[in-house]
Scaffold this motif. Sequence first.
Motif, PDB file in Angstrom:
ATOM      1  N   ALA A 109     -21.765   8.063 -24.200  1.00 36.82           N
ATOM      2  CA  ALA A 109     -20.949   7.198 -25.056  1.00 36.82           C
ATOM      3  C   ALA A 109     -19.478   7.596 -24.997  1.00 36.82           C
ATOM      4  O   ALA A 109     -18.595   6.771 -25.249  1.00 36.82           O
ATOM      5  N   HIS A 110     -19.218   8.861 -24.649  1.00 35.73           N
ATOM      6  CA  HIS A 110     -17.843   9.359 -24.684  1.00 35.73           C
ATOM      7  C   HIS A 110     -16.960   8.658 -23.653  1.00 35.73           C
ATOM      8  O   HIS A 110     -15.773   8.419 -23.908  1.00 35.73           O
ATOM      9  N   ALA A 111     -17.510   8.352 -22.494  1.00 36.77           N
ATOM     10  CA  ALA A 111     -16.710   7.665 -21.479  1.00 36.77           C
ATOM     11  C   ALA A 111     -16.226   6.308 -21.994  1.00 36.77           C
ATOM     12  O   ALA A 111     -15.066   5.923 -21.787  1.00 36.77           O
ATOM     13  N   ARG A 112     -17.094   5.571 -22.693  1.00 36.76           N
ATOM     14  CA  ARG A 112     -16.688   4.282 -23.275  1.00 36.76           C
ATOM     15  C   ARG A 112     -15.654   4.481 -24.376  1.00 36.76           C
ATOM     16  O   ARG A 112     -14.678   3.720 -24.471  1.00 36.76           O
ATOM     17  N   ASN A 113     -15.873   5.509 -25.209  1.00 41.47           N
ATOM     18  CA  ASN A 113     -14.912   5.787 -26.280  1.00 41.47           C
ATOM     19  C   ASN A 113     -13.565   6.233 -25.717  1.00 41.47           C
ATOM     20  O   ASN A 113     -12.516   5.935 -26.294  1.00 41.47           O
ATOM     21  N   PHE A 114     -13.593   6.952 -24.597  1.00 41.91           N
ATOM     22  CA  PHE A 114     -12.360   7.382 -23.931  1.00 41.91           C
ATOM     23  C   PHE A 114     -11.542   6.164 -23.495  1.00 41.91           C
ATOM     24  O   PHE A 114     -10.319   6.104 -23.699  1.00 41.91           O
TER      25      PHE A 114
END
Length: 341
Positions: free
Chosen positions: A298-303
């Motif tokens: 999920a972090h890549a999308r949040n980034f």
Amino acid sequence: SPCWEEHFIHHKTWELLQDNEVLPLITKRRHEIGHFFILHISSARAVFAKFVTSTDERLPSPNMDIVIYQVLSRADGIFVDIHMEASHSTFYPFYAKHSSTAFSRIYEKVKRRDKDCARNIRSRTNLLAALDHDKRRPDSAIFDPNETKQAEDVMRLIKLSSCTKKEIRFFNNEGSGLANDILCRLTTEYITSDSFQTQAARLPIDQKMQILRYSGSWFIMRLDWYVLSVVCLELRDQVQCEEGSLQSYRHLSFFTAGIIDLYQSDDDVGETKSLGGNSDAGSEHFGVSEIAEAIESAHARNFAKACYEALRDTSVPMTSLESSEVTYALSSCSFRQIQWQ
């Protein structure tokens, strides 16, 4: 008639902090680790016995003394009694010169472990209340939002835990504007959302408060009924060189403990056993790896979302963006071609 028991039977008693998990845990540890025989057990009372070898050199052969240990859970508290046969020729066993008797050593060790165990369980209960507390339900768990108390409970538990660290990508600080603040907010929202696979809650601890050598956003996660993890998304940026460019990241630290780990005294763990680095075994056993992978995915999308919001924010302009950051942000995006007529 005069009572002779006090001169021939050692006896001490102490009280423990009240918690529903104290009696079951002490019962398990006393039997399985302490090798006590179970004489009686119920939901409110347990009685154990153990034979210990006397070290009195005056005796011609080793002498076996019996220790009786009872723990009683009542509405007004949890009470422990311990009895032991007095050593030969030892009267008034707690007279100053008899402070090094076998009973005194057993009593001091067991009492210290029991009391620290009860404190550990109370800290666990306090933190788990953050998961079960609901302001809309008067019958939900009582949660104390006091920041200092929460920090003390976190410190006590992470000393007993196995630590697993993951590196989470962040923006380089120079010229990044509000990107990192936005990314922290999005990560927190994801971890505490209903879509996150593990029950989790944010703890009301200031990001800048130092707990041991950690500071940042603190969370509590229930991995299963007997295992919890205190998680810290650290505030401090780390820099590493990859493929010729500098990349910023922050540690996401999982401090994971099963309820059986709580029967340790403060002297056993010293400052903390979790500051020694990653524990891959604990990560695999408790399922921390799967949770970390979900956060990283999920972090890549949040980034990418944080990058977009920071670029649009004019209050603190984003003036610098590394090519590697653009590449990482685009890795979560899908390409769709639109034909204009």
